[in-house]
Design a protein around this motif. Sequence first.
Motif, PDB file in Angstrom:
ATOM      1  N   UNK A 115      22.672  -2.807  16.345  1.00  0.00           N
ATOM      2  CA  UNK A 115      21.454  -3.612  15.803  1.00  0.00           C
ATOM      3  C   UNK A 115      21.104  -4.770  16.714  1.00  0.00           C
ATOM      4  N   UNK A 116      19.748  -4.941  16.924  1.00  0.00           N
ATOM      5  CA  UNK A 116      19.376  -6.035  17.924  1.00  0.00           C
ATOM      6  C   UNK A 116      19.793  -7.467  17.354  1.00  0.00           C
ATOM      7  N   UNK A 161      10.124   0.620  19.228  1.00  0.00           N
ATOM      8  CA  UNK A 161       9.796   0.727  18.027  1.00  0.00           C
ATOM      9  C   UNK A 161       9.606  -0.503  17.153  1.00  0.00           C
ATOM     10  N   UNK A 162       8.717  -1.230  18.005  1.00  0.00           N
ATOM     11  CA  UNK A 162       8.298  -2.441  17.553  1.00  0.00           C
ATOM     12  C   UNK A 162       6.930  -2.796  17.385  1.00  0.00           C
ATOM     13  N   UNK A 163       5.952  -3.167  16.309  1.00  0.00           N
ATOM     14  CA  UNK A 163       4.812  -3.389  16.343  1.00  0.00           C
ATOM     15  C   UNK A 163       4.639  -4.921  16.205  1.00  0.00           C
ATOM     16  N   UNK A 186       9.956  -4.165  12.867  1.00  0.00           N
ATOM     17  CA  UNK A 186      11.043  -3.348  13.735  1.00  0.00           C
ATOM     18  C   UNK A 186      11.268  -2.029  12.992  1.00  0.00           C
ATOM     19  N   UNK A 187      11.317  -1.050  13.611  1.00  0.00           N
ATOM     20  CA  UNK A 187      11.565   0.340  12.770  1.00  0.00           C
ATOM     21  C   UNK A 187      13.047   0.676  13.067  1.00  0.00           C
ATOM     22  N   UNK A 188      13.984   1.055  12.263  1.00  0.00           N
ATOM     23  CA  UNK A 188      15.173   1.375  12.217  1.00  0.00           C
ATOM     24  C   UNK A 188      15.796   2.279  11.184  1.00  0.00           C
ATOM     25  N   UNK A 189      16.299   3.595  11.179  1.00  0.00           N
ATOM     26  CA  UNK A 189      16.547   4.005  10.196  1.00  0.00           C
ATOM     27  C   UNK A 189      17.647   3.561   9.381  1.00  0.00           C
TER      28      UNK A 189
END
Length: 197
Positions: A4-5, A93-95, A172-175
Motif C-alpha cells: 500500500x502507498x 489509479x488516482x483522481x 485512490x482506487x485499490x481492490x
Amino acid sequence: MTPLPPFYDDLDATLAELWRLLADGAEHGRSGFHLPTLATLSPEGPRLRTVVLREADAATRTLRFHCDRRSDKAFELAGNPACALAVYDAGAKIQIRIEGRAVLHTDDAVAEAAWAGSRAMSRVCYASEPPPGTALPSGGAYTLLDEATAATTGRRHFCAVVVQAHRLDFLYLDRRGHRRAAWARDESGWDGGWVAP
C-alpha cells in the motif's frame, strides 16, 4: 501483492501527495496529471475542455494554465471565475478534483513571466487567426505564423489563468479498499477528512 502507498491511511500524507502529483504534472508532459479537464460556466450551462497544467503551488494553493484571451474559456472565466478541474491517472489509479476561482492575467508580471517561460512552438497558437472557436469553411482555413513572428504578435492574445483552490478531492482506487479524502479551505488552512469513495 503491491504494498500500500504511504498515504493510504495518512490524511496529511494524502494532501501532500495530491500537491506533489499536481506539481509533477505541471513539470512533466508525460505525467497523467499534466492534462486536467477544466469546467467553466457559460450562459448556456457548464462547459468542459482539457488544459495543460503549467504550475501547481501548494504554498499558494494555486494552479496555472494558459489560454487565448479571445477564447470562450477566457470570456466564461471573466464573467464567472468559479471553476473546477479534474484529472485522472489510470496508471496511478488516482483522481484529483479541484474547485476554486480563476484570475486572468493578460497584461501584468504574471502574464509576462508565463509568456517568457513558454516554448516558441506554444506561442504560435496564440498568433493564429481567426480567433479560437470561429467557424471555418474547411478544417485548415486558419493561419499559423512562424515561431519568430508569433513571439511578438501572439503575446497580445496570451492569457495566464491562475486558479486558487478552495476545495480539494483525492480518490485512490485499490481492490483492498479505496481511499477518498476531501478538504475545504478556511482561515486556518485546509480542513479535511476521509469520505466514502
